[in-house]
Structure formats: structure tokens, C-alpha cells
Design a protein around this motif. Structure first.
Motif, PDB file in Angstrom:
ATOM      1  N   ILE A   1       0.902  -1.236   0.083  1.00  0.00           N
ATOM      2  CA  ILE A   1      -0.185   0.055   0.013  1.00  0.00           C
ATOM      3  C   ILE A   1       0.897   1.175   0.103  1.00  0.00           C
ATOM      4  O   ILE A   1       1.494   1.810   1.089  1.00  0.00           O
ATOM      5  N   ASP A   2       1.239   1.795  -1.178  1.00  0.00           N
ATOM      6  CA  ASP A   2       1.979   2.735  -1.369  1.00  0.00           C
ATOM      7  C   ASP A   2       1.360   4.143  -1.333  1.00  0.00           C
ATOM      8  O   ASP A   2       0.357   4.593  -1.939  1.00  0.00           O
TER       9      ASP A   2
ATOM     10  N   VAL B   1      -5.690  12.758   5.905  1.00  0.00           N
ATOM     11  CA  VAL B   1      -5.686  11.251   5.490  1.00  0.00           C
ATOM     12  C   VAL B   1      -4.715  10.965   4.286  1.00  0.00           C
ATOM     13  O   VAL B   1      -4.149  11.801   3.779  1.00  0.00           O
ATOM     14  N   ALA B   2      -4.413   9.600   4.338  1.00  0.00           N
ATOM     15  CA  ALA B   2      -3.383   9.280   3.226  1.00  0.00           C
ATOM     16  C   ALA B   2      -4.214   8.626   1.907  1.00  0.00           C
ATOM     17  O   ALA B   2      -4.911   7.615   2.059  1.00  0.00           O
ATOM     18  N   LEU B   3      -3.746   9.130   0.758  1.00  0.00           N
ATOM     19  CA  LEU B   3      -3.923   8.510  -0.615  1.00  0.00           C
ATOM     20  C   LEU B   3      -3.084   7.443  -1.025  1.00  0.00           C
ATOM     21  O   LEU B   3      -2.035   8.061  -0.957  1.00  0.00           O
ATOM     22  N   ALA B   4      -3.490   6.354  -1.424  1.00  0.00           N
ATOM     23  CA  ALA B   4      -2.410   5.426  -1.539  1.00  0.00           C
ATOM     24  C   ALA B   4      -3.068   4.642  -2.945  1.00  0.00           C
ATOM     25  O   ALA B   4      -4.178   4.575  -3.230  1.00  0.00           O
TER      26      ALA B   4
ATOM     27  N   LEU C   1      -7.243   2.260  -5.700  1.00  0.00           N
ATOM     28  CA  LEU C   1      -7.050   3.568  -5.102  1.00  0.00           C
ATOM     29  C   LEU C   1      -7.520   3.374  -4.016  1.00  0.00           C
ATOM     30  O   LEU C   1      -8.676   3.228  -3.868  1.00  0.00           O
ATOM     31  N   VAL C   2      -6.896   3.697  -2.632  1.00  0.00           N
ATOM     32  CA  VAL C   2      -7.335   3.517  -1.388  1.00  0.00           C
ATOM     33  C   VAL C   2      -7.150   4.818  -0.724  1.00  0.00           C
ATOM     34  O   VAL C   2      -6.061   5.623  -0.962  1.00  0.00           O
ATOM     35  N   LEU C   3      -7.924   5.008   0.485  1.00  0.00           N
ATOM     36  CA  LEU C   3      -7.804   6.053   1.412  1.00  0.00           C
ATOM     37  C   LEU C   3      -7.430   5.217   2.799  1.00  0.00           C
ATOM     38  O   LEU C   3      -8.269   4.745   3.254  1.00  0.00           O
ATOM     39  N   LEU C   4      -6.357   5.805   3.374  1.00  0.00           N
ATOM     40  CA  LEU C   4      -6.190   5.281   4.861  1.00  0.00           C
ATOM     41  C   LEU C   4      -6.403   6.421   5.620  1.00  0.00           C
ATOM     42  O   LEU C   4      -6.255   7.580   5.343  1.00  0.00           O
ATOM     43  N   ARG C   5      -7.122   6.082   6.837  1.00  0.00           N
ATOM     44  CA  ARG C   5      -7.614   7.176   7.735  1.00  0.00           C
ATOM     45  C   ARG C   5      -7.763   6.718   9.023  1.00  0.00           C
ATOM     46  O   ARG C   5      -7.897   5.542   9.331  1.00  0.00           O
ATOM     47  N   PRO C   6      -7.350   7.612   9.906  1.00  0.00           N
ATOM     48  CA  PRO C   6      -7.370   6.982  11.413  1.00  0.00           C
ATOM     49  C   PRO C   6      -8.907   6.814  11.992  1.00  0.00           C
ATOM     50  O   PRO C   6      -9.902   7.231  11.308  1.00  0.00           O
TER      51      PRO C   6
END
Length: 298
Positions: free
Chosen positions: A88-89, A133-136, A146-151
Motif C-alpha cells: 500500500i504505497d 488522511v493518506a491517498l495510496a 486507489l485507497v484511502l487510509l484514515r484514523p
């Protein structure tokens, strides 16, 4: 559900993926033969040769014109399959409100894998404190996601996103033209304020249809006879918008009275101009004037 690695600069965070859904929540049915009650098997039928086609004889084809197909074999399809790196980059960090929820498709919980506790906590806390948040990009199962990492809670959640060309434009939706009258707008705002809440409490909502279905299935399993409930009479249609808004406010007010005082103090100021626009309650008498009248009667 699987394992992956979050690449954050030169930091690698081993993680595990977990489902966010509860698979046992739904009720599913199987197709049975009505004559004997046995479960039926799906078959593929070729109308040209008038015969049932076994799965081993099936090939994949892309329809490029009406009833015209180009066939792709497994070797050709393998060239198109993205190699699963399970990495997951992270591309960039951005405010979460900049990503419209229409792009959300499905979600997975992320937990740290062996040796990833500290960097996992570090990334989650850093995003929480910066409000970003992180777009990866995530290559898995033969596809690029295309993914989104969030708390989320005490850790991280991964939202799979749609690509821009997978989202239809709202321009395709006809919305018509209409003027918004100030009095109607004020009543609508009052209705919103009357049933407003400060937070989402999902545990207070239940799928009534699913619970009713489970109850019907339980009764049938136990041999009880189940009859359909009588249909509810249709509700009267209110054409006038002002009349509909006033009726809604009255109905919500009656329900609020039955529930007891649960409204927020912030609604008091918003109601005053709305009541005036609707020709509603008169202002309450001042306490000093009421006291003077009481003394004069004595």
C-alpha cells in the motif's frame, strides 16, 4: 482477510486486513424445485447448438459490437493481470473532507502485523493530529486499487475508492427549476433543527424488514401458519408545500412531546423567526407584566 505493507516514505509497516462487515447479518435463500423441494443446479445453455454447455467448455469474450465478440484465453488474460505486490504505497496526504463519500466503495480494518506496532501507531496518531488522511495505491488480487487510509477508533481503516471515470456525473440527473421562497426555507430549516442530532448513533437503528423476515422464518420452521399483514391505507397527499411543512412541524412536535424534553438549547433561537414566518406561537408574556397583573387582582 490478508496481509500487506504500508509504504510511508522509507518506513514500511506490516499490516493485516480485516473485514468491516458482519457476514451473518443477512438472510439468503436458495432456489429449490417446487415439486420435490430439492435444491436446483445452475446450467449454461447455448441456444445456437441447443445444448447445455459444461463449465470446462466456457471461454471469455468481450462484446465490441452487437452480438460480435473477441475471445480472450487464459494466457492473454494473464498478461493484463496486475502483479500482486500487497504493498500500500502512500502517494499524498490531504484533508478528509476533500474526498467526497461518493468515491467510497468498500472498507477494511487495518491492524499491525508482527513488528509493526510502533510505526502503525505512529502513522495513525500523526494523521489524527494533522487532520489528514493518506491517498495510496494498492496492488492486490490482480488489480490496481486507489485507497484511502484514515484514523479510525484506536487504529486505521482503509477505504477502497472508485476512480473518477467510475463515478457518473450528476449532470445526468434532471433537477428541474424552482424558486425557493424565504418563508418556506425558514420552515424547512426549523423542521431540520427540530429533529437535528449532534452525533450519529448507528446502534439505535435496526433493519426492521430483516428482523420481521427472521421472525416469519422461525414461525414457519416451527410449523405455524403465516398470513400477510393488512396493507396500511395510503397517506393523504399534500400538494401545498407550506401546508406540508407546517403539518410536518406539528407532527414532529407531538412526537417530541411524547418523548420528553430532548431538544438542544441551540434550537430556541432558530425557532423564533420561523414561528413568525409561519404565523405560529405568540411571544410569551414578560414575567414582570404577569407579576403586576397578579398583584392588581389581589
Amino acid at each position: 482477510m490478508g496481509t500487506a505493507t504500508i509504504s510511508f516514505g522509507l518506513v514500511s509497516i506490516p499490516i493485516k486486513l480485516y473485514s468491516t462487515g458482519e457476514s451473518a447479518a443477512g438472510v439468503s435463500f436458495n432456489w429449490l424445485h417446487g415439486k420435490c423441494g430439492s435444491r436446483v443446479r445452475q446450467q449454461y445453455f447455448c441456444a445456437t447448438d441447443d445444448e447445455v454447455v459444461e463449465r470446462k467448455d466456457l471461454v471469455k469474450g468481450y462484446e465490441f459490437a452487437k452480438d460480435r465478440y473477441v475471445v480472450m484465453d487464459d494466457e492473454e488474460l494473464a498478461v493484463l493481470v496486475t502483479k500482486a505486490t500487497n504493498s500500500i504505497d502512500i502517494i499524498e496526504f490531504l484533508p478528509v473532507e476533500k474526498v467526497d463519500p461518493i468515491f467510497y466503495e468498500r472498507s477494511h480494518y487495518l491492524g499491525p502485523d508482527k513488528g509493526g506496532d510502533r510505526p502503525y501507531r505512529l502513522l495513525a496518531e500523526a494523521m489524527r493530529q494533522t487532520g489528514r488522511v493518506a491517498l495510496a495505491r494498492y496492488a492486490a488480487r490482480g488489480k490496481n486499487y486507489l485507497v484511502l487510509l484514515r484514523p479510525f477508533a484506536e487504529g486505521l481503516i482503509m477505504q477502497q475508492l472508485r476512480y473518477a471515470d467510475e463515478v457518473k456525473s450528476f449532470d445526468e440527473v434532471p433537477v428541474g427549476e424552482a424558486d425557493v421562497k424565504p418563508a418556506e426555507l425558514q420552515l424547512a430549516k426549523q423542521l431540520i433543527d427540530q429533529i437535528a442530532a449532534d452525533e450519529f448513533k448507528p446502534e439505535t437503528y435496526h433493519d426492521d424488514s430483516r428482523e420481521q423476515l427472521r421472525e416469519i422464518l422461525r414461525r414457519k420452521i416451527e410449523g405455524e401458519e403465516v398470513t400477510a399483514a393488512p396493507a396500511e391505507p395510503p397517506k393523504g397527499q399534500i400538494i401545498d408545500l407550506m401546508q406540508a411543512l407546517k403539518a410536518s412541524l406539528s407532527q414532529e412536535g407531538e412526537e417530541a412531546s411524547r418523548r420528553g424534553p430532548q431538544r438542544s438549547p441551540r434550537s430556541t433561537a432558530a425557532e423564533k423567526p420561523a414561528r413568525a414566518a409561519a404565523g405560529g406561537d405568540r411571544p410569551a408574556r414578560a414575567p414582570a407584566a404577569a407579576a403586576r397583573r397578579t398583584r392588581s387582582k389581589k
